[in-house]
Motif scaffolding. Structure first.
Motif, short mmCIF file in Angstrom:
data_model
loop_
_atom_site.label_atom_id
_atom_site.label_comp_id
_atom_site.label_asym_id
_atom_site.label_seq_id
_atom_site.Cartn_x
_atom_site.Cartn_y
_atom_site.Cartn_z
N VAL A 224 0.85 -0.88 -0.11
CA VAL A 224 -0.23 0.34 -0.03
C VAL A 224 0.85 1.30 0.11
CG1 VAL A 224 -1.49 1.19 1.12
CG2 VAL A 224 -2.20 -1.37 1.09
N MET A 225 2.11 1.58 1.33
CA MET A 225 2.68 2.45 1.24
C MET A 225 3.40 2.87 -0.06
SD MET A 225 3.23 2.71 4.97
CE MET A 225 3.57 4.35 5.66
N PRO A 226 4.24 1.64 -0.56
CA PRO A 226 5.35 2.34 -1.73
C PRO A 226 3.95 2.67 -3.16
CG PRO A 226 5.91 -0.03 -0.80
CD PRO A 226 4.49 0.31 0.08
N LYS B 258 -10.26 4.16 -3.10
CA LYS B 258 -10.02 2.42 -4.31
C LYS B 258 -9.55 1.54 -3.10
CE LYS B 258 -8.82 1.88 -8.67
NZ LYS B 258 -8.09 1.82 -10.31
N VAL B 259 -8.73 2.24 -2.70
CA VAL B 259 -7.69 1.47 -1.61
C VAL B 259 -8.52 0.41 -1.28
CG1 VAL B 259 -5.21 1.32 0.14
CG2 VAL B 259 -5.42 3.26 -2.55
N ARG B 260 -9.22 1.05 -0.31
CA ARG B 260 -9.88 0.61 0.86
C ARG B 260 -10.74 -0.27 0.10
NH1 ARG B 260 -14.67 -0.17 3.02
NH2 ARG B 260 -14.66 -0.03 5.88
N THR B 261 -11.73 -0.80 -1.60
CA THR B 261 -11.95 -1.21 -1.39
C THR B 261 -10.84 -2.63 -1.77
OG1 THR B 261 -13.85 0.38 -2.34
CG2 THR B 261 -13.64 -1.85 -3.72
N GLN B 262 -9.96 -2.30 -2.27
CA GLN B 262 -9.13 -3.33 -2.77
C GLN B 262 -9.00 -4.12 -1.63
OE1 GLN B 262 -6.33 -1.53 -5.13
NE2 GLN B 262 -7.35 -1.11 -7.09
N LEU B 263 -8.07 -3.31 -0.58
CA LEU B 263 -7.78 -4.92 0.34
C LEU B 263 -9.25 -5.51 1.27
CD1 LEU B 263 -5.67 -1.56 2.30
CD2 LEU B 263 -4.63 -3.47 1.44
N MET B 264 -10.07 -4.65 0.99
CA MET B 264 -11.44 -5.61 1.76
C MET B 264 -11.57 -6.84 1.41
SD MET B 264 -11.40 -3.74 4.54
CE MET B 264 -13.99 -4.17 5.11
N THR B 265 -11.22 -6.46 0.00
CA THR B 265 -11.61 -7.79 -1.05
C THR B 265 -10.27 -8.37 -1.59
OG1 THR B 265 -12.95 -6.63 -3.09
CG2 THR B 265 -11.59 -8.56 -3.91
N VAL B 266 -8.43 -8.21 -0.16
CA VAL B 266 -7.52 -8.95 -0.63
C VAL B 266 -8.05 -9.51 1.14
CG1 VAL B 266 -5.48 -9.27 0.55
CG2 VAL B 266 -5.97 -8.13 -1.31
N PHE B 267 -8.79 -9.37 1.87
CA PHE B 267 -8.88 -9.71 3.24
C PHE B 267 -10.78 -10.68 3.41
CE2 PHE B 267 -6.87 -5.94 5.28
CZ PHE B 267 -5.75 -6.40 5.79
N GLY B 268 -10.84 -10.73 1.86
CA GLY B 268 -11.70 -11.20 2.01
C GLY B 268 -13.39 -11.74 1.80
N LYS C 30 -6.02 4.53 9.12
CA LYS C 30 -6.72 5.37 9.58
C LYS C 30 -7.52 6.60 8.53
CE LYS C 30 -9.42 7.03 13.17
NZ LYS C 30 -9.63 6.27 13.88
N LYS C 31 -6.72 7.36 7.30
CA LYS C 31 -7.12 8.40 6.19
C LYS C 31 -7.58 7.25 4.97
CE LYS C 31 -3.49 10.90 6.39
NZ LYS C 31 -1.27 11.25 5.59
N ILE C 32 -7.60 5.43 5.34
CA ILE C 32 -7.87 4.91 4.37
C ILE C 32 -9.64 4.53 4.85
CG2 ILE C 32 -7.60 2.48 2.95
CD1 ILE C 32 -4.87 2.77 3.12
N GLY C 33 -9.49 4.36 6.34
CA GLY C 33 -11.08 4.25 6.84
C GLY C 33 -11.05 2.62 6.73
N LEU C 34 -9.79 1.66 7.15
CA LEU C 34 -9.85 0.61 7.26
C LEU C 34 -10.66 0.24 8.49
CD1 LEU C 34 -7.06 -1.56 6.63
CD2 LEU C 34 -9.33 -1.60 4.96
#
Length: 555
Positions: free
Chosen positions: A293-295, A318-328, A350-354
């Protein structure tokens, strides 16, 4: 002494096993426990196996209050064996299977366990001077590994012959008609390390466990169809309470990874299991963010775009949506514990809103002390005092002046098993448990840890490492005057001050000798506490007036 008090609910606690009993009956034919890419067991399967093990316990002469040890990797059968002991009113003694065979035998003896559940390889390697043991049961097959009176094979065969493979739903009340002891009865002895010289077996009652389970079920409710992925060691209370007992009592379906997963296996397991909650240590989340994510967010083009408020929100979404998908895709909450999340990563998360939060606890509190739901979680904190527990800061100004965090309440242990000196040292004169952590509490009750007065190191996979134990072994080796174990990026390094004679010796010869020490030392240490490197501390260490090494000076 200024302190923050939570609201106590001591009179409203239900015994956690009554909650489990209800869940078993309600979810009888639904999946309860699984091994990842392995066997799946329904609540009916669990209830049937518990009945068979109760039959064996009874015929062996096991009595309520007797100790039953468990030493093997996480598995659905380990979990079933634990619940069989708990519902028999025995005292469960979970022992980390990463401990050396000698340490496992020592803790089985120290706890006075009469039954041991383990795997055949562990049993084969263990010293057999175990006078209290009546039986050793293979946790993978529920067959006999050892029987003091020679009857275990016969008893297991009789249980299989007289009971069905799975009890029908019409018998669920009769099969689960467990007799629960008093909620203040001893339920678990949880050893915080593998040392056998003066082991600390944390004595936890059913009240201690129930306080945590009641809190979790009320604050993180489980819905029909919810699944959990268990990756933390169940021989530690963090994994046991929140990846096993709590979701099982809520009627959820738990899948055990069995051992610490590689990032690739973990990502695949999350995609397969689709858990509603991810309970882990900060390092797992940090690896994901620092590696992916950070890179990406730090690329020049994205740094420009994230400086624009409207565009920034779209990118983070968009990053949040992709991460939540990765987490299942089903995550409602990410709960981190055991250590603080690094501030740079936490700010991005926090910024991404996880939906993440950081909790606070210790084995002696079974384990939870602080928690806040992610919606109200305060950045940099580790939550607010949970129900049934009081938290205070040992300072004149709890909001501004750092002091030791001290607690009391339904979740606090009875003490350390057969160790009155350690028990006395763990409590203040007015009965509060000393956590050994330093912090403050703000006006809203958020707990902020500012440091540790203890020296425990948390490994990458959530294991507790006590450097003093490693140092005591290393200090007894040739060429070592003093030593200090430090954590460098989740790698253990030993700093060594040489003996006076070796300070004048050929450096290359000394280095070779210390490397030999390191190899020999690692032979008696669990995998998670292996020393990767020894460095010579030229000039020795700085000491306090009491001649203790000033640990804070060395990293």
């Amino acid at each position: 002494m200024v302190h923050h008090l939570s609201i106590l609910k001591k009179n409203f606690l239900r015994h956690y096993l009554t909650i489990l009993q209800t869940a078993i009956r309600r979810k009888w034919n639904e999946p309860a426990l699984s091994d990842y890419k392995g066997d799946v067991f329904t609540f009916a399967d669990i209830a049937t196996r518990i009945s068979k093990l109760h039959f064996v316990f009874d015929r062996l002469g096991v009595k309520p209050g007797d100790k039953v040890a468990l030493a093997s990797k996480n598995s659905a059968r380990w979990a079933t064996s634990f619940m069989a002991a708990a519902t028999y009113r025995a005292v469960a003694v979970p022992i980390l299977n990463d401990f050396t065979p000698e340490a496992i035998s020592g803790l089985v003896n120290h706890s006075e366990s009469v039954v041991l559940f383990t795997d055949s390889a562990t049993w084969e390697a263990m010293p057999k001077e175990l006078p209290n043991l009546l039986a050793v049961i293979d946790v993978d097959t529920f067959t006999s590994l050892y029987s003091k009176n020679g009857k275990l094979v016969e008893l297991i065969a009789e249980s299989e012959a007289t009971m069905p493979a799975v009890y029908p739903e019409s018998m669920k009340e009769a099969v689960t008609n467990y007799v629960f002891g008093d909620i203040d009865d001893l339920a678990i002895i949880n050893y915080t390390s593998g040392t056998t010289s003066s082991p600390k077996g944390v004595m936890l009652t059913a009240r201690n466990i129930s306080a945590n389970i009641e809190f979790a079920l009320s604050r993180i409710p489980i819905q029909d169809g919810d699944r959990t992925l268990s990756m933390l060691p169940m021989a530690h209370m963090y994994g046991m309470a929140f990846e096993f007992i709590y979701p099982l009592c809520g009627g959820g379906h738990i899948t055990f990874l069995g051992k610490t997963p590689t990032p690739t296996i973990l990502m695949q397991a999350l995609a397969d299991v689709k858990p509603y909650i991810l309970i882990t240590v900060p390092l797992v989340l940090e690896k994901i963010f620092k590696g992916k994510v950070m890179p990406t967010l730090q690329k020049p083009a994205l740094r420009v775009l994230t400086a624009i408020p409207g565009v920034r929100n779209l990118i983070y979404k968009k990053v949040r949506t992709q991460l939540m998908t990765v987490f299942g895709g089903n995550l409602r909450s990410i709960v981190l514990g055991g250590a603080a999340l690094s501030r740079p990563v936490e700010e991005v998360v926090k910024k991404i809103g996880l939906p993440y939060t950081v909790g606070y606890g210790m084995t002696e509190c079974a384990p939870l002390i602080g928690y806040s739901p992610w919606e109200s979680f305060r950045l940099g904190s580790c939550g607010r005092a949970t129900d049934n527990v009081e938290v205070r800061i040992d300072s004149e100004d709890a909001q501004r002046k750092v002091g030791e965090i001290q607690v009391r309440g339904d979740n606090v242990m009875q003490g350390y098993y057969k160790n009155p000196e350690a028990t006395a040292a763990a409590f203040t004169e007015d009965g509060w448990l000393r956590t050994g952590d330093l912090g403050i509490i703000d006006k809203k009750g958020n707990i902020f840890i500012k440091g540790r007065s203890k020296c425990m190191i948390l490994s990458a996979n959530g294991q507790n490492i006590y450097p003093e134990e490693i140092e005591s072994l290393l200090n007894a080796m040739p060429h070592v005057g003093e030593s200090l174990i430090v954590d460098r990026g989740h790698t253990l390094v030993a700093l060594v001050a040489l003996t006076p004679d070796d300070q004048k010796a050929d450096r290359e010869e000394v280095k070779a000798a210390l490397e030999f020490n390191r190899v020999e030392l690692n032979k008696v240490l669990p995998n998670y506490s292996q020393v990767a490197k020894i460095e010579i501390q030229e000039g020795g260490f700085e000491h306090t007036p009491k001649q203790s090494i000033k640990r804070f000076m060395y990293k």
